[in-house]
Design a protein around this motif. Structure first.
Motif, PDB file in Angstrom:
ATOM      1  N   MET A   1      33.624  90.477  64.636  1.00 58.86           N
ATOM      2  CA  MET A   1      34.181  91.429  65.166  1.00 58.86           C
ATOM      3  C   MET A   1      34.414  91.579  66.716  1.00 58.86           C
ATOM      4  N   LEU A   2      33.142  90.937  67.311  1.00 61.13           N
ATOM      5  CA  LEU A   2      33.194  90.588  68.663  1.00 61.13           C
ATOM      6  C   LEU A   2      34.272  90.078  69.142  1.00 61.13           C
ATOM      7  N   ARG A   3      34.788  89.032  68.400  1.00 57.77           N
ATOM      8  CA  ARG A   3      36.064  88.056  69.043  1.00 57.77           C
ATOM      9  C   ARG A   3      37.026  88.942  68.936  1.00 57.77           C
ATOM     10  N   LYS A   4      37.485  89.770  67.787  1.00 54.72           N
ATOM     11  CA  LYS A   4      38.573  90.368  67.677  1.00 54.72           C
ATOM     12  C   LYS A   4      38.666  91.614  68.850  1.00 54.72           C
ATOM     13  N   ALA A   6      37.437  91.352  71.784  1.00 52.03           N
ATOM     14  CA  ALA A   6      37.494  90.578  73.212  1.00 52.03           C
ATOM     15  C   ALA A   6      39.149  90.172  73.342  1.00 52.03           C
ATOM     16  N   ILE A   7      39.689  89.833  72.120  1.00 47.12           N
ATOM     17  CA  ILE A   7      41.261  89.382  72.145  1.00 47.12           C
ATOM     18  C   ILE A   7      41.956  90.958  72.542  1.00 47.12           C
ATOM     19  N   ASP A  13      44.372  94.728  79.166  1.00 41.44           N
ATOM     20  CA  ASP A  13      43.800  94.550  80.526  1.00 41.44           C
ATOM     21  C   ASP A  13      45.088  94.163  81.576  1.00 41.44           C
ATOM     22  N   GLU A  14      45.501  94.758  82.220  1.00 39.04           N
ATOM     23  CA  GLU A  14      46.568  94.817  83.146  1.00 39.04           C
ATOM     24  C   GLU A  14      46.239  94.435  84.571  1.00 39.04           C
ATOM     25  N   ARG A  15      45.102  94.225  84.957  1.00 36.61           N
ATOM     26  CA  ARG A  15      44.641  93.678  86.080  1.00 36.61           C
ATOM     27  C   ARG A  15      45.268  92.443  86.417  1.00 36.61           C
ATOM     28  N   GLY A  16      46.058  92.399  87.573  1.00 39.79           N
ATOM     29  CA  GLY A  16      46.689  91.083  87.886  1.00 39.79           C
ATOM     30  C   GLY A  16      48.006  90.886  87.775  1.00 39.79           C
ATOM     31  N   ALA A  17      48.631  91.870  86.729  1.00 39.97           N
ATOM     32  CA  ALA A  17      49.927  91.956  86.318  1.00 39.97           C
ATOM     33  C   ALA A  17      50.937  92.261  87.372  1.00 39.97           C
ATOM     34  N   THR A  18      50.486  92.898  88.532  1.00 38.29           N
ATOM     35  CA  THR A  18      51.343  93.127  89.757  1.00 38.29           C
ATOM     36  C   THR A  18      51.352  91.839  90.651  1.00 38.29           C
TER      37      THR A  18
END
Length: 168
Positions: A1-4, A6-7, A13-18
């Motif tokens: 579950m933890l792995r699912k 995290a993915i 996560d949209e940080r850094g998209a700009t």
């Protein structure tokens, strides 16, 4: 579950998209800005060449004592009026001063490339002053809009046709 989880978190996560989008767009914007600056510089050089050829032609037309008396003097006069690096100007500039009996004869050769001739003529002669100036480019795509002499340079041209005044 933890792995699912995290993915899934990573996908949301949209940080850094700009920053990534800017990395794609920035080179195009910088290239466009440099192209606009270069077009302005080419326009300034073309106007400078035109004005220098017109001023030098006026000296020839009116028979001034300080008018050029050879092709070399004509190049020196034009480069002096254009300003900038004098040695580079002389290397990049090619001129011709030719005389003709009629405007029709002069009209037939105006489009031809200058080859360093100098025939100032006498009062009443028709004279054509031609100048070509090779200008190096920073942006290669601009070469498509101008007459090219090489991969990374264009030729700026100026032509003046006049009838010598009765200065004698």
């Amino acid at each position: 579950m933890l792995r699912k989880n995290a993915i899934a978190d990573f996908r949301r996560d949209e940080r850094g998209a700009t920053a990534i989008e800017f990395a794609f767009v920035a080179p195009v914007m910088i290239f466009a800005l440099l192209s606009l600056v270069e077009i302005g510089v080419i326009g300034m050089m073309s106007t400078s060449l035109d004005n220098a050829v017109i001023t030098t032609s006026r000296m020839l037309r009116t028979g001034r004592d300080d008018a050029p008396v050879s092709a070399e003097d004509t190049e020196i006069q034009i480069c002096r009026l254009m300003g900038g690096d004098y040695a580079k100007c002389r290397d990049r500039l090619v001129i011709s001063v030719q005389k003709y009996p009629k405007f029709a004869n002069a009209n037939a050769v105006v489009a031809a490339q200058p080859a360093g001739e100098f025939a100032r003529g006498v009062p009443g002669d028709i004279v054509v002053v031609k100048a070509n100036y090779r200008w190096p480019l920073m942006t290669p795509f601009l070469a498509q809009a101008f007459e090219r002499t090489g991969l990374m340079e264009v030729t700026l041209g100026a032509r003046v046709t006049f009838k010598n005044e009765p200065y004698a």
